[in-house]
Design a protein around this motif. Structure first.
Motif, short mmCIF file in Angstrom:
data_model
loop_
_atom_site.label_atom_id
_atom_site.label_comp_id
_atom_site.label_asym_id
_atom_site.label_seq_id
_atom_site.Cartn_x
_atom_site.Cartn_y
_atom_site.Cartn_z
N LEU A 13 -59.84 -28.02 -7.85
CA LEU A 13 -60.79 -27.10 -7.24
C LEU A 13 -62.13 -27.09 -7.97
N ASN A 14 -62.09 -27.33 -9.29
CA ASN A 14 -63.29 -27.34 -10.13
C ASN A 14 -64.04 -26.01 -10.05
N LEU A 15 -63.29 -24.91 -10.15
CA LEU A 15 -63.86 -23.56 -10.18
C LEU A 15 -63.36 -22.88 -11.46
N PRO A 16 -64.05 -23.09 -12.59
CA PRO A 16 -63.52 -22.65 -13.88
C PRO A 16 -63.44 -21.13 -14.07
N ASP A 17 -64.18 -20.35 -13.30
CA ASP A 17 -64.18 -18.90 -13.48
C ASP A 17 -63.16 -18.18 -12.60
N LEU A 18 -62.24 -18.94 -12.01
CA LEU A 18 -61.18 -18.36 -11.19
C LEU A 18 -59.82 -18.71 -11.76
N ALA A 19 -58.91 -17.76 -11.71
CA ALA A 19 -57.52 -18.00 -12.11
C ALA A 19 -56.65 -17.96 -10.86
N LYS A 29 -50.66 -27.98 7.53
CA LYS A 29 -51.18 -28.53 6.28
C LYS A 29 -52.30 -27.66 5.69
N THR A 30 -52.03 -26.37 5.54
CA THR A 30 -52.99 -25.44 4.97
C THR A 30 -52.46 -24.93 3.63
N LEU A 31 -53.31 -25.00 2.60
CA LEU A 31 -52.99 -24.41 1.30
C LEU A 31 -53.72 -23.09 1.20
N ARG A 32 -52.97 -22.02 1.04
CA ARG A 32 -53.55 -20.70 0.83
C ARG A 32 -53.44 -20.42 -0.67
N ILE A 33 -54.58 -20.31 -1.34
CA ILE A 33 -54.60 -20.13 -2.78
C ILE A 33 -55.19 -18.77 -3.10
N ASP A 34 -54.36 -17.87 -3.64
CA ASP A 34 -54.83 -16.55 -4.06
C ASP A 34 -55.39 -16.66 -5.47
N VAL A 35 -56.63 -16.20 -5.66
CA VAL A 35 -57.32 -16.32 -6.94
C VAL A 35 -57.93 -14.98 -7.33
N HIS A 36 -58.29 -14.88 -8.60
CA HIS A 36 -59.09 -13.75 -9.08
C HIS A 36 -60.07 -14.24 -10.13
N SER A 37 -61.15 -13.53 -10.30
CA SER A 37 -62.20 -13.92 -11.23
C SER A 37 -61.77 -13.64 -12.67
N ARG A 64 -63.19 -20.78 2.97
CA ARG A 64 -62.70 -22.15 3.18
C ARG A 64 -63.31 -23.05 2.12
N HIS A 65 -62.49 -23.79 1.42
CA HIS A 65 -62.92 -24.73 0.39
C HIS A 65 -62.86 -26.13 0.98
N LEU A 66 -63.36 -27.11 0.25
CA LEU A 66 -63.25 -28.49 0.70
C LEU A 66 -61.79 -28.91 0.74
N PRO A 67 -61.42 -29.81 1.63
CA PRO A 67 -60.01 -30.25 1.71
C PRO A 67 -59.56 -30.95 0.44
N LEU A 68 -58.26 -30.80 0.14
CA LEU A 68 -57.63 -31.49 -0.99
C LEU A 68 -56.47 -32.32 -0.45
N LEU A 69 -56.57 -33.63 -0.57
CA LEU A 69 -55.50 -34.53 -0.15
C LEU A 69 -55.02 -34.23 1.26
N GLU A 70 -55.94 -34.15 2.19
CA GLU A 70 -55.67 -33.91 3.60
C GLU A 70 -55.15 -32.50 3.90
N TYR A 71 -55.21 -31.59 2.94
CA TYR A 71 -54.80 -30.20 3.17
C TYR A 71 -56.05 -29.34 3.34
N ARG A 72 -56.02 -28.48 4.33
CA ARG A 72 -57.07 -27.48 4.52
C ARG A 72 -56.86 -26.43 3.42
N VAL A 73 -57.91 -26.04 2.72
CA VAL A 73 -57.78 -25.13 1.58
C VAL A 73 -58.50 -23.82 1.87
N LEU A 74 -57.77 -22.71 1.72
CA LEU A 74 -58.32 -21.37 1.86
C LEU A 74 -58.19 -20.65 0.54
N LEU A 75 -59.30 -20.11 0.03
CA LEU A 75 -59.28 -19.31 -1.18
C LEU A 75 -59.29 -17.84 -0.77
N ILE A 76 -58.34 -17.10 -1.29
CA ILE A 76 -58.22 -15.68 -0.96
C ILE A 76 -58.53 -14.88 -2.22
#
Length: 76
Positions: A13-19, A29-37, A64-76
């Protein structure tokens, strides 16, 4: 099927300020990724001064983030 740990997904993801809290493989083929700052504090949206204490949590948003390995990526 490929499996990735949270550190690998974090690097991709290359988003260093998110865990990453949780990753869920959803439909179509959707990745739902729950993150926090991980940042301490922020700036006031009105005056721009630093804020170092929380008044509560805002509403959850879905980005919506850029796709990763043909997966649609959603950051929540």
């Amino acid at each position: 099927m490929m499996t990735f740990d949270n550190d690998t997904i974090q690097a991709l993801l290359n988003l260093p300020d998110l865990a990453i809290e949780r990753v869920v493989l959803g439909e179509r083929k959707t990745l739902r990724i729950d993150v926090h700052s991980t940042l301490e504090g922020t700036q006031c949206h009105r005056c721009g001064k630093p804020i170092h204490h929380a008044y509560g949590l805002g509403n959850e948003i879905e980005l919506r983030h850029l796709p990763l390995l043909e997966y649609r990526v959603l950051l929540i």
